[in-house]
Design an enzyme around this catalytic site. Structure first.
Site, short mmCIF file in Angstrom:
data_model
loop_
_atom_site.label_atom_id
_atom_site.label_comp_id
_atom_site.label_asym_id
_atom_site.label_seq_id
_atom_site.Cartn_x
_atom_site.Cartn_y
_atom_site.Cartn_z
N GLY A 72 0.83 -1.19 0.00
CA GLY A 72 0.00 0.00 0.00
C GLY A 72 0.87 1.25 0.00
N GLY A 73 0.25 2.39 -0.29
CA GLY A 73 0.97 3.65 -0.23
C GLY A 73 1.42 4.15 -1.59
CB THR A 76 8.81 5.25 0.07
OG1 THR A 76 9.56 5.75 1.18
CG2 THR A 76 9.11 3.78 -0.13
CB CYS A 173 4.46 8.85 1.86
SG CYS A 173 5.65 7.60 2.34
#
Length: 218
Positions: A72-73, A76, A173
């Site tokens: 998820g996300g 990064t 993010c």
């Protein structure tokens, strides 16, 4: 409890794609009972990873390889001087509560950073682990997880002494209004072994809290 969970520390940086394959295989083996659960601490060579919600507009300057992570996300960065932790645990033994897992994982990282004299905290409405740098809120750790067949994958990253300039290639993010920081930027201990020891000191509490659902742990 710890006897049933492997604690592994990689002695050298591990290629992200290689780690991803190994993590996926291990999670599948945990799901079938063919392998023990695993907490795996490692570093990666510089890489940008894309979560399932990644927006290409947030990939500002892809100066390093970009790999789809499956977690998820959003985007990064991982690189030297950053402790990454992959957590492969069976939530069927621990209440099948993904939100509780993420909250408990955050608490573990916050407690470990406290051992480095870093006052870290959660920020409502913002993903990750935060602290104050020069009086301003800045991100010191990222959380990104996936759960498959009730086995957790991925986990966390904590900035000890990475090149913070490398975060400039992305909107970390998806949060553009706050900066990133590190233990080094805060003048705190930065070596991986010291942080690993802090994680180890609090892992029993992490696992006990994780096994404690809202129903049976008032």
């Amino acid at each position: 409890m710890l006897d049933d969970i492997e604690w592994r520390v990689a002695p050298a940086p591990v290629d992200y794609a290689t780690a991803l394959v190994e993590m996926e295989a291990r999670a599948s083996a945990v799901a079938t009972g063919a392998a023990r659960e695993l907490i795996w601490l490692l570093e990666h060579p510089p890489v940008y990873t894309a979560g399932t919600s990644a927006d290409s507009a947030e990939l500002v300057d892809p100066r390093f390889p970009v790999v789809s992570a499956g977690r998820g996300g959003r985007y990064t960065y991982h690189g030297p001087g950053q402790r990454v932790g992959y957590v492969m645990l069976d939530l069927t033994k621990r209440g099948r509560d993904v939100r509780h897992f993420v909250h408990t994982l955050e608490g573990w990282i916050i407690a470990a950073l406290g051992e480095l004299d870093i006052a870290a905290f959660r920020a409502p409405g913002r993903i990750g682990i935060w602290t104050l740098d020069g009086g301003k809120e800045a991100k010191i750790g990222a959380i990104g997880v996936r759960v498959r067949r009730w086995i957790t994958l991925h986990g966390f990253s904590v900035n000890l002494s990475p090149d913070l300039g490398h975060f400039g290639g992305i909107v970390p993010c998806g949060i553009a209004d706050y900066g990133v920081t590190s233990a080094a930027a805060l003048g705190k201990a930065t070596d991986l072994a010291t942080f690993d020891a802090a994680l180890a000191l609090h892992r029993n509490a992490f696992l006990e809290t994780l096994s404690c659902s809202a129903e049976n742990c008032a």
